[in-house]
Design an enzyme around this catalytic site. Structure first.
Site, PDB file in Angstrom:
ATOM      1  N   CYS A 273     -27.111  23.138-113.034  1.00  0.00           N
ATOM      2  CA  CYS A 273     -27.818  22.460-114.128  1.00  0.00           C
ATOM      3  C   CYS A 273     -28.548  23.475-115.013  1.00  0.00           C
ATOM      4  O   CYS A 273     -27.923  24.203-115.763  1.00  0.00           O
ATOM      5  CB  CYS A 273     -28.748  21.392-113.569  1.00  0.00           C
ATOM      6  SG  CYS A 273     -29.259  20.174-114.805  1.00  0.00           S
TER       7      CYS A 273
ATOM      8  N   HIS B 229     -25.532  18.025-110.148  1.00  0.00           N
ATOM      9  CA  HIS B 229     -26.245  18.402-108.917  1.00  0.00           C
ATOM     10  C   HIS B 229     -25.390  18.084-107.694  1.00  0.00           C
ATOM     11  O   HIS B 229     -25.346  16.937-107.232  1.00  0.00           O
ATOM     12  CB  HIS B 229     -27.583  17.664-108.828  1.00  0.00           C
ATOM     13  CG  HIS B 229     -28.592  18.143-109.816  1.00  0.00           C
ATOM     14  ND1 HIS B 229     -29.437  19.204-109.571  1.00  0.00           N
ATOM     15  CD2 HIS B 229     -28.864  17.720-111.070  1.00  0.00           C
ATOM     16  CE1 HIS B 229     -30.205  19.408-110.627  1.00  0.00           C
ATOM     17  NE2 HIS B 229     -29.875  18.524-111.551  1.00  0.00           N
TER      18      HIS B 229
ATOM     19  N   GLU C  47     -26.017  18.922-104.720  1.00  0.00           N
ATOM     20  CA  GLU C  47     -26.850  18.836-103.518  1.00  0.00           C
ATOM     21  C   GLU C  47     -27.306  17.416-103.199  1.00  0.00           C
ATOM     22  O   GLU C  47     -27.747  17.134-102.077  1.00  0.00           O
ATOM     23  CB  GLU C  47     -28.066  19.756-103.650  1.00  0.00           C
ATOM     24  CG  GLU C  47     -29.073  19.367-104.729  1.00  0.00           C
ATOM     25  CD  GLU C  47     -28.770  19.952-106.100  1.00  0.00           C
ATOM     26  OE1 GLU C  47     -29.714  20.083-106.902  1.00  0.00           O
ATOM     27  OE2 GLU C  47     -27.599  20.266-106.372  1.00  0.00           O
TER      28      GLU C  47
END
Length: 508
Positions: A79, A166, A168
């Site tokens: 990002c 993202h 994660e």
């Protein structure tokens, strides 16, 4: 030498989740602020640049000197990290017409190691206000979404990647695979960081660090302090002195039960009844931070007194874990302080003890794995987390012995009920909160005006995020009836259905 991934934190709320994903691969990683980059040694196999609430277009935006990184080290920008790399190397970043937030479908465009094995339409999670509008000639476009053309890129002839989503977060359905591709395939990490290797390395380091010095450690009966104690005990044996303090804010019968549970662990444990010291320290205090600080100071004073009873003690052992540090101060990154923690922040000058924290790089689930590998009783390892300040931060407002007694009874009924109904192990943390409000009730033919208690039960992995548990209605009804019928002073029970974020697990 332990191979590791270096994560540079630009302030994203998801930075800790990146660390979790890397560690799930049995690869050690550390989070450091973007402006405090450690020396890049041979054990650092790759670097991840986190997201950020900032914009790369701002004049004072967080920045990083890329010349500090060896030319051959793999880099993944996430990002903000991707936008920063693109802008610094000749690309352009503009503000989006609308904030791109939420689910998007990723389409890999070019064969590469980062998106290997990713489906043609893979759900990812976007959270950014800026977008990369052009990339330099020496970049390759490797993935797009319907609304974001440059969703992922790679620098030609380098293992440097950037992604505007993202991986994660759980909403990125194949995010774990993408992180694994970067860590295992691109960075070539073996994944040998296990509980056993952590124990071996930590005990050896403790032997070197502590030598023949004596350590005093505060036990709480919980997972963290117990595991920390066993690691230190395995390193220095009889030179560890454990102190368990009854601060008057423990659960019902906890002082006696905890002392009993340590008898078979070979630890040298001293029990100290200090209820009145803590009650006096908390007198007149209602502010949560003031209560935490008063409790922390009282703990330090008591440990100072106890340590003086031990000849030549030099160290204070603590069970501080990674989330304690993350949520207390910006030690590992520029994120905002949420709360202070009684284990974090150093010791006063008059207390001539150095601090040893063998667990301060671990998350809670990792601590449990280490505890099981050490052979600690499951009754201790499986215990729910309990806040260091105890019931003081579950009694909203000022503290009194009467309020503590009420909450102990309520908490006991709730926790025992979870155990009796085989719900305890389905919950990560549970407890009761005494609210500073009274409510009207009716008992028999009489009107009552008594206290309200809230019950809280959450599911979590490491305490960084948590969801409320959907306990059965029948169970909640029975527990509510039992509390109101058995605990004098309570006439109303409510159930907290807030998740973290935006709420925290504790109310204070």
């Amino acid at each position: 030498m332990t191979e590791q991934i270096l994560i540079l934190d630009f302030g994203s709320q998801f930075t800790q989740l990146i660390a979790r994903r890397v560690r799930e691969l049995n690869v050690y990683c550390e989070i450091h602020p973007y402006n405090k980059i450690p020396k890049i040694t041979a054990d650092i196999k790759g670097i991840i640049l986190s997201g950020s609430p900032c914009s790369v277009r701002e004049e004072d935006a967080p920045n990083v000197d890329l010349s500090l990184f060896p030319a051959n080290i793999p880099i993944l920008g996430v990002c903000y990290g991707a936008q920063l790399l693109a802008q610094k190397l000749g690309g352009t970043v503009h503000a989006s017409n609308t904030r791109e937030y939420g689910r998007a479908m990723l389409t890999p465009l070019l064969e590469n190691r980062l998106t290997a094995g990713i489906a043609q339409l893979s759900q990812v999670w976007m959270s950014h206000g800026d977008t990369i509008t052009s990339i330099p000639d020496h970049f390759e476009l490797i993935a797009s979404t319907e609304s974001v053309r440059v969703a992922a890129y790679k620098i030609k002839d380098q293992e440097t990647y950037g992604i505007q989503f993202h991986p994660e977060v759980t909403h990125s359905l194949e995010g774990k695979l993408m992180v694994a591709n970067f860590v295992k395939e691109i960075c070539a990490c073996a994944g040998s960081w296990t509980s056993s290797s952590f124990i071996e390395t930590t005990i050896q380091n403790l032997k070197t660090k502590l030598g023949n010095d004596k350590v005093v450690l505060g036990l709480s009966g919980g997972v963290d302090s117990s595991v920390a104690a066993m690691l230190i005990h395995n390193a220095i044996g009889k030179n560890l002195y454990c102190v368990f303090v009854d601060n008057g804010l423990l659960r019902k019968n906890e002082f006696e039960e905890v002392l009993e549970s340590y008898k078979n662990m070979g630890l040298n444990v001293i029990g100290v009844n200090s209820k009145e010291v803590f009650y006096k320290a908390l007198e007149g205090l209602s502010d949560p931070e003031a209560k935490r600080k008063a409790i922390g100071k009282a703990f330090i004073d008591i440990f100072d007194q106890e340590s003086h009873k031990i000849e030549d003690v030099k160290w204070l052992g603590q069970g501080t874990i990674y989330p304690d540090i993350i949520e207390s101060v910006s030690v590992k990154g520029p994120s905002a302080t949420i709360k202070s923690h009684h284990n974090v922040g150093g010791l006063p000058d008059y207390m001539k003890l150095q601090v040893v924290e063998p667990l301060n790089t671990l998350f809670k689930d990792e601590v449990r794995l280490v505890g099981r590998a050490l052979g600690i009783d499951e009754k201790i390892i499986g215990r729910h987390p309990f806040p260091g300040p105890g019931l003081a931060i579950r009694i909203l407002g000022d503290i009194s012995a009467e309020k503590v007694a009420i909450l102990q009874e309520v908490d006991h009924i709730f926790i025992q009920g979870l155990k009796d109904n085989n719900l305890y192990n389905l919950v990560w943390q549970a407890g009761a909160i005494l609210l500073p409000v009274k409510s009207v009730g009716v008992m028999g033919d009489e009107r009552t005006y008594e206290s309200v208690v809230a019950l809280r039960a959450v599911q979590s992995v490491d305490g960084m995020t948590a969801d409320w548990v959907h306990l059965p209605y029948e169970f909640l009804a029975n527990i509510s009836n039992e509390i109101i019928n058995k605990v004098k002073g309570v006439n109303r029970v409510v159930y907290d259905i807030s998740s973290k974020p935006p709420a925290t697990i504790e109310w204070e």
